[in-house]
Design an enzyme around this catalytic site. Structure first.
Site, PDB file in Angstrom:
ATOM      1  N   TYR A  91      15.383-133.495  30.038  1.00 25.88           N
ATOM      2  CA  TYR A  91      14.887-134.413  30.916  1.00 25.88           C
ATOM      3  C   TYR A  91      14.573-136.006  30.567  1.00 25.88           C
ATOM      4  CZ  TYR A  91      10.006-133.321  29.600  1.00 25.88           C
ATOM      5  OH  TYR A  91       8.934-133.157  29.012  1.00 25.88           O
ATOM      6  N   LYS A 106      10.048-137.290  36.832  1.00 23.64           N
ATOM      7  CA  LYS A 106      10.804-136.489  35.783  1.00 23.64           C
ATOM      8  C   LYS A 106      12.504-136.304  36.220  1.00 23.64           C
ATOM      9  CE  LYS A 106       9.671-132.197  32.859  1.00 23.64           C
ATOM     10  NZ  LYS A 106       8.557-131.392  32.908  1.00 23.64           N
ATOM     11  N   ASP A 208       6.638-122.696  25.382  1.00 25.00           N
ATOM     12  CA  ASP A 208       7.025-124.097  24.511  1.00 25.00           C
ATOM     13  C   ASP A 208       5.640-124.839  24.441  1.00 25.00           C
ATOM     14  OD1 ASP A 208       8.624-125.533  23.243  1.00 25.00           O
ATOM     15  OD2 ASP A 208       9.600-126.685  25.150  1.00 25.00           O
TER      16      ASP A 208
END
Length: 361
Positions: A91, A106, A208
Site C-alpha cells: 500500500y 491508505k 507482522d
C-alpha cells in the site's frame, strides 16, 4: 484567392469545432464509464465490507464513515507524491486534509504473493482495525472509500511518523529518542498486543509486528497498525495453521518451520522490536562481526555498553539506567527464545515492564 482563403478558414474553424465536440463527447463517455465503474465497485465493496465488519465484530457492524473517491482526490491534491507518508509492498499511505482535519489515506496496490489479493488485505486490515480501534495504542480507523476497485481506508494521522525512522542509527536525523521514550513505547505496544490476544473470544495474532508498523502521534504515543496479515485463533484452540507470512527478521522460527501460529508468534516479533529499540538497529545487523554465533549468544555474552545504542549511553541515568537496560535485554532475549513454551505471554510482558520502570523513579 481571398474568397478561397476565407472558405479554407471556415473549413478549419468547423473542423476545430468538430474536434472539440468529439473530445467533449469522449470525455463525457469516459466520465460516464468511470462513474459506472465506481458505482459497481461501491456495490461490490459495500457487501464485502459489511460482511467483514459483521464477522469481525460478533455479528454487529461497526458504523464507520464512508468517503467518496472525489473526497480522497481533493484531500490528497490528486494523490500528490509529495503527500506520501510511507510506502509498503502492499500500500501507499497519503497525508490528506478533510474539513480542516488531517488524516491518513491508505491506498492498496498490487500484491501477488502466496494467493493473497488486494481485497483480502484491505478487508482484513479494515475488519481488525474497526474491531480494535478503541484501544489508544492502535491506529484509529476513521472510515473507508468504497468507490475504488479495492476499498481505500482512512485513518487518524500520526504526525511523528514511523518508529523505524526515529530509532534507526542509519536514518537518524536530529536529536535521538530518549531511553525513557523508547521504554514507554515498548510498554504501550506490549499492552496493545496483549489486548489483541486477550480481549476477544478469538485471539487476534498480528503476524507482522515490526518498527515500520508502529506509528507515533504528535506526543510520541505509539500506534500499532497494518492488520492486513492478521489471523484469529478459533475459539477453544491454542493455534491455527497457515502459510508463512510476515517480515523476514521478525518471523518466529517455529512458525517458519511448522506453519503453526500461536500467541507466542507475536511475542517473538515483539522481542525483536524491543531489541531494536535497545540497539538502534536490527539485531541481526549486530551479528556481522560474529557470524559464527547465534543472536542470543552474541547479545548475552557482551557487556551491555557494547550492544546498546550509543545515544542511550550518553544519557544521564546512573545505576538505575543500567539496571533497566540489563532487564530489557533479558526480557527481549526471553521473548525470542527458540522454544515458544519458554517465551512469556504478552500479559506477563506488560507486568515485567511495570517492574522495570521502577528502577528509575
Amino acid at each position: 484567392m481571398a474568397c478561397r482563403a476565407g472558405r479554407q478558414r471556415d473549413r478549419d474553424r468547423q473542423g476545430s469545432m468538430l474536434l472539440k465536440k468529439l473530445n467533449i463527447a469522449a470525455a463525457l463517455v469516459d466520465h460516464g464509464r468511470k462513474n459506472r465503474e465506481r458505482k459497481r465497485a461501491f456495490l461490490e465493496n459495500g457487501g464485502l465490507v459489511l460482511e467483514k465488519l459483521v464477522a469481525s465484530c460478533n455479528g454487529r457492524p461497526i458504523p464507520i464513515r464512508t468517503f467518496s473517491y472525489q473526497q480522497l482526490v481533493l484531500a490528497t491534491n490528486n494523490f500528490d507524491h509529495r503527500l506520501i507518508l510511507h510506502v509498503n509492498l502492499t500500500y501507499t499511505m497519503y497525508k490528506g486534509s478533510f474539513e480542516g482535519r488531517i488524516l491518513s489515506i491508505k491506498m492498496y496496490g498490487l500484491y501477488a504473493d502466496r494467493g493473497l489479493s488486494d481485497k483480502d488485505l484491505a478487508l482484513m486490515d479494515m475488519g481488525i482495525s474497526a474491531k480494535t480501534t478503541a484501544h489508544k495504542n492502535i491506529l484509529k480507523l476513521v472510515g473507508c472509500c468504497l468507490e475504488t476497485s479495492i476499498s481505500s481506508l482512512v485513518f487518524e494521522y500520526a504526525q511523528n511518523g514511523v518508529l523505524f525512522d526515529r530509532i534507526s542509527i542509519s536514518r537518524r536525523q536530529g536529536k535521538p529518542m530518549l531511553w525513557r521514550s523508547r521504554l514507554k513505547i515498548a510498554r504501550q505496544i506490549a499492552h496493545a498486543i496483549a489486548y489483541l490476544h486477550t480481549a476477544f473470544s478469538k485471539p487476534i495474532i498480528h503476524r507482522d509486528i515490526r518498527p515500520r508498523n508502529i506509528l507515533l502521534d504528535q506526543h510520541d504515543v505509539p500506534k500499532l497498525t497494518d492488520f492486513s496479515l492478521s489471523i484469529s485463533i478459533p475459539e477453544g484452540e491454542t493455534h491455527v495453521e497457515d502459510v508463512v507470512r510476515g517480515t523476514v527478521g521478525f518471523l518466529c522460527p517455529s512458525y517458519y518451520s511448522t506453519n503453526r501460529i500461536t500467541e507466542k508468534t507475536d511475542v517473538y516479533s515483539f522481542g525483536m522490536v524491543l531489541l531494536q529499540l535497545l540497539i538502534g538497529q536490527h539485531p541481526l545487523e549486530s551479528l556481522r562481526e560474529n557470524e559464527d554465533q547465534t543472536l542470543e549468544v552474541h547479545l548475552s555474552n557482551r557487556a551491555i555498553n557494547e550492544i546498546v545504542d550509543p545515544a542511550i549511553l550518553a544519557e544521564e541515568g546512573g545505576a538505575g539506567l543500567e539496571q533497566q537496560l540489563q532487564a530489557v535485554r533479558q526480557l527481549s532475549l526471553t521473548c525470542i527464545e527458540e522454544d515458544p513454551e519458554i517465551r512469556p505471554m504478552m500479559v506477563d510482558v506488560t507486568k515485567e515492564f511495570r517492574r522495570i520502570e521502577r528502577f528509575i523513579a
